[in-house]
Scaffold this motif. Sequence first.
Motif, PDB file in Angstrom:
ATOM      1  N   GLY A 219      42.560  30.611  42.516  1.00 36.15           N
ATOM      2  CA  GLY A 219      42.557  29.272  42.668  1.00 36.15           C
ATOM      3  C   GLY A 219      42.903  28.839  44.149  1.00 36.15           C
ATOM      4  O   GLY A 219      42.929  27.747  44.559  1.00 36.15           O
ATOM      5  N   ALA A 220      42.972  29.855  45.179  1.00 35.99           N
ATOM      6  CA  ALA A 220      42.787  29.820  46.603  1.00 35.99           C
ATOM      7  C   ALA A 220      41.606  29.483  46.934  1.00 35.99           C
ATOM      8  O   ALA A 220      40.915  30.516  47.843  1.00 35.99           O
ATOM      9  N   VAL A 221      40.918  28.297  46.865  1.00 33.33           N
ATOM     10  CA  VAL A 221      39.669  27.959  47.204  1.00 33.33           C
ATOM     11  C   VAL A 221      39.616  27.643  48.592  1.00 33.33           C
ATOM     12  O   VAL A 221      38.627  27.374  49.257  1.00 33.33           O
ATOM     13  N   ARG A 222      40.647  27.311  49.460  1.00 34.25           N
ATOM     14  CA  ARG A 222      40.363  27.275  50.908  1.00 34.25           C
ATOM     15  C   ARG A 222      41.860  27.387  51.542  1.00 34.25           C
ATOM     16  O   ARG A 222      43.006  27.606  50.719  1.00 34.25           O
ATOM     17  N   ASP A 223      41.810  27.438  52.964  1.00 33.55           N
ATOM     18  CA  ASP A 223      43.070  27.564  53.535  1.00 33.55           C
ATOM     19  C   ASP A 223      44.034  26.679  53.312  1.00 33.55           C
ATOM     20  O   ASP A 223      43.550  25.585  53.078  1.00 33.55           O
TER      21      ASP A 223
END
Length: 450
Positions: A219-223
Amino acid sequence: MHRILVVDDDESLLHLLSLRLKSAGLEVDTAASGSEALARLPLFQPHVIITDLRMEGMDGMALFDAVHQQYPTLPVIILTAHGSIQEAVVATRRGVFTFLTKPFDSKELLAQVEKALEAAGEMDIGEGVGEPDQELRRDIITRSPLMEDLLRQARLVARSDASVFIQGESGTGKELLARAIHRISPRAAERFVAVNCTSIPSELLESELFGHKKGSFTGAVRDHLGLFKAADKGTLFLDEIGDMPLTFQAKLLRALQERVVRPVGGTDDEPVDVRLISATHQNLEQAMRERRFREDLYYRLNVVTLELPPLAARREDIPLLAAHFIKQLSERYGPRVKGFSPEAMECLMRYHWPGNIRQLYNVVEQTVALSTTPLIPVTLAERALREPPGELPSLVEMRQRAEREYITQLLQLTGGNVTKAARLAQRNRTEFYKLLNRYHLDPALFKASK
């Protein structure tokens, strides 16, 4: 206008001091004795006290001790014709702001008053007089002496970068106080970021506070920057910190000690500069004993503690708060409701308010929504409270309660020695035994517990 209370049993000197201070643009009230000064304190709420040392009955140092038991940050200037170096040293060691001798020099007295106001946070160099106080009080409605002393402490701590720990029951306004401190701090131009630790799942707390790198977890698709970085150069408010998982507390401690955060999935530390204010309704000392809260983190957070009193301890604020909420709610419900009937307000004043100010707001909103008359009737107030209101104790009951607690403390202190306890109470043994009988206190029980 800054308020000065002048205390002296010399009427002519009292008049002279009052004239000199008023001519300098200060608001002045006077008292001819220490006991009269104590009676005026809650209503006048001075910023500085000037008192004579030698007075009949309660002298200046006894007045200082009595004042500082309730208002430990209130500056007291002692003025006397009987001054000595030894008295001045003793007075300043005990916390007296300064010690001046009579006949006084007007310029020196005014200079010391100004220094006392600055030390108490009432005047800020380079800012318009009154501006910091207005910002501090912008969202805080009070005339309670307890709250006035708390605001005085908040004003002092706001000027530093020390971590602040706010202790108070749920609904007492901990976030409002934190925001007020931020508004008058050197960081006021930067962001205030508030986080409720109970609203974030424990497994996401590190990511929310410290940030994360893209791909570090499902779920960490971006910083993600994180709230510490979002509050950089500003203030971070961690509410209900007592509910923070023990596993995360060590990571928070490191971030505070080293002033760096490491995002989840990252390999490098990132510097942060935040002023931390934390709050909880829990007893953290009990949590430490039960090993639910780290002791080292507690002392890192608890540099300065501010105790927010419950609403039941500041009942004089209930009419002010109720009127303020009615004014706010008139924008939504219309201006038809003007206030509470005397009977309804008496009902509110008697109630014990377990939900504090938040509950009071809910009660006011419910009664405003249902009221068909300009004055809210007592029946609506009782229905909104949903239980019989608690009774305020009578003056006699309060005196008896205080006397019983005082005698119990004496017996604990002396290990049940009636002679010593009577001497400390400044009563003879016969009178003291009558008090013991009145409250059914057995000195032998205290000897056993010593």
